[in-house]
Design a protein around this motif. Structure first.
Motif, short mmCIF file in Angstrom:
data_model
loop_
_atom_site.label_atom_id
_atom_site.label_comp_id
_atom_site.label_asym_id
_atom_site.label_seq_id
_atom_site.Cartn_x
_atom_site.Cartn_y
_atom_site.Cartn_z
N GLY A 60 1.00 6.10 -5.22
CA GLY A 60 0.57 8.11 -4.09
C GLY A 60 1.61 8.23 -4.12
O GLY A 60 1.99 9.44 -4.32
N GLU A 97 -3.89 14.90 -1.74
CA GLU A 97 -4.42 15.56 -0.86
C GLU A 97 -4.89 16.97 -0.53
O GLU A 97 -5.87 17.41 -0.23
N ILE A 149 -3.62 7.48 -4.22
CA ILE A 149 -2.66 7.69 -3.17
C ILE A 149 -2.26 6.83 -1.98
O ILE A 149 -1.12 7.09 -1.43
N GLY A 162 -8.33 18.13 -1.36
CA GLY A 162 -9.26 17.95 -1.43
C GLY A 162 -9.56 15.91 -1.35
O GLY A 162 -10.50 15.92 -1.15
N ILE A 163 -9.27 15.01 -1.65
CA ILE A 163 -9.02 13.95 -2.47
C ILE A 163 -10.17 13.34 -1.67
O ILE A 163 -11.26 12.50 -2.21
N ARG A 164 -9.50 13.37 -0.42
CA ARG A 164 -10.66 11.99 0.88
C ARG A 164 -12.09 13.03 0.88
O ARG A 164 -13.17 12.60 1.24
N VAL A 205 -10.04 5.36 -4.94
CA VAL A 205 -8.61 7.05 -3.44
C VAL A 205 -7.30 6.12 -3.19
O VAL A 205 -6.82 6.79 -2.94
N ASP A 206 -8.00 5.05 -2.70
CA ASP A 206 -6.58 4.20 -2.18
C ASP A 206 -5.71 3.77 -2.91
O ASP A 206 -4.02 4.13 -3.12
N GLN A 217 0.23 11.39 -4.17
CA GLN A 217 -0.41 11.01 -3.05
C GLN A 217 -0.61 13.21 -2.41
O GLN A 217 -1.77 13.90 -2.28
N ALA A 218 0.64 13.84 -2.30
CA ALA A 218 0.58 15.11 -1.86
C ALA A 218 -0.24 15.97 -1.72
O ALA A 218 -1.57 16.62 -1.66
#
Ligand code: SAH
Length: 361
Positions: free
Chosen positions: A340, A303, A334, A306-308, A330-331, A299-300
């Motif tokens: 995640g 993120e 992460i 720039g995954i979002r 995505v969910d 997850q870290a």
């Protein structure tokens, strides 16, 4: 009864019980009947799903990570870009597509797929056949020449490497073995004590019945890679599931059709894995004088890469169904209850390397 189970029972009748590592090696990689030798286990109709199969964003971000790492190492004109256990080569295809923004990276990369499965080698050939990059295949990391920097990526590979298990008996540790009784495979303990050095010092005094899993094969591989990336000024990135710190407890598991199943009933027909001990791997990499980044959670890491933002860009021109699929992907990658936090990311580079993207300085 599976052909492999019969073979294992004959083996035990002739030579005695197997260690868990010997059993795992036969179950996964027996040249005739091993699990990985005869099938593509990935996807909804297979046994399990991996991050690159969940969303293209995973491979795209990691592809750009390697472009950055390559630039920070002075853009070597030739390097080996090796993937260990590439599955269907979805990760490699997504990485190379994203990396096209730097055509000199693509030209410099000799892609090497380290794969034991003939079925998956064929799937990899098909996935990559339309790309300008011509891959080579190897069966082992030691087959890769030493004449250029080595860049390595491995997603859900270390968990497939054989582990040994040790069980605390009244006052010492015994190795857990696989024996046979009435035509069935059963767990048993080796009658002799195991050497105490096989269990990390802080865990040796654990209560009776505790299990310690030793990831000796993964540790040997990491030592080799740490030595090679340090010498050749390359870099290695590992993504897998497991704890950041060594601990006790059984994580050896069997999966079939996305469900946990019995470890000993159907060798060769089910996937066998164990959690990766990132603390043990960090230790062996540092012993080779390598610099270790992480482990951080998937997850870290994603993120920070720039995954979002990437998801928003992809959603921009997508229809409602595709937008929902991107969000779900995505969910899954992460989300805390999903991949995640159980999944960790660790990188290895030569000492003094510039910080690598995705890891805190
Ligand atoms: N990395 C892929 C697939 C993970 S499954 C993904 O993320 O989708 C594990 C992969 O490792 C498969 O490709 C399997 O065939 C391969 N593999 C397992 N044991 C191996 C070994 N000892 N040497 C090389 N490849 C191996």
């Amino acid at each position: 009864m599976s052909a492999l189970k019969e073979k294992i029972l004959r083996h035990i009748a002739a030579d005695g019980p197997l260690t868990v590592a010997q059993y795992m090696t036969l179950a996964l990689a027996d040249p005739e009947h091993g699990y990985y030798m005869k099938r593509d286990p990935l996807g909804a109709r297979g046994d399990f799903i991996t991050a690159p199969e969940v969303s293209q964003i995973f491979g795209e971000l990691i592809g750009l990570w390697f472009v950055q790492a390559w630039e920070d190492r002075g853009k070597p004109k030739r390097f080996y870009f090796a993937e260990l256990g590439p599955g269907r080569a979805t990760l490699m295809a997504d990485m190379l597509r994203a990396a096209r923004i730097r055509s000199d990276f693509i030209q410099a990369a000799q892609v090497i797929l380290v794969e034991i499965s003939p079925v998956l080698r064929e799937a990899q050939r098909q996935t990559l056949h339309s790309l300008s990059t011509v891959p080579k295949w190897a069966s082992d990391i030691s087959d890769i020449p030493y004449d250029a920097p080595l860049f390595v990526v491995a997603n859900e590979f270390l968990d497939a490497l054989p582990i040994r298990q040790f069980v605390k008996s009244e006052c010492d540790w015994r190795e857990r073995m696989i024996a046979a009784r009435d035509g069935k495979l059963i767990f048993a303990l080796k009658p002799e004590n195991a050497s105490p050095e096989l269990v990390p010092e802080p865990l040796r005094g654990a209560p009776q019945g505790s299990i310690f899993e030793c990831t000796a094969a993964a540790e040997g591989l990491i030592a080799e890679i740490a030595k090679r990336v340090t010498k050749s000024r390359g870099v290695a990135l590992f993504i897998d599931y497991g704890p950041a710190h060594s601990g006790l407890g059984e994580t050896f598991q069997a999966v079939k059709a996305h469900k946990f199943t019995d470890l000993l009933d159907e060798p060769g027909e089910v996937d066998l894995t164990a959690h990766v001990d990132f603390e043990a791997l960090t230790k062996v990499a540092k012993e080779q004088k390598a610099q270790v980044f992480g482990p951080v959670t998937q997850q870290a890491f994603l993120e920070a890469l720039g995954i979002r933002l990437r998801a928003e860009t992809l959603k921009h021109k997508a229809d409602a169904t595709t937008r929902a699929a991107i969000d779900a992907g995505v969910d899954r990658l992460i989300g805390a209850g999903q991949m995640g936090t159980l999944f960790k990311v660790m990188a290895i580079a030569a000492p003094g390397a510039r910080p690598l993207p995705g890891f805190p300085c």
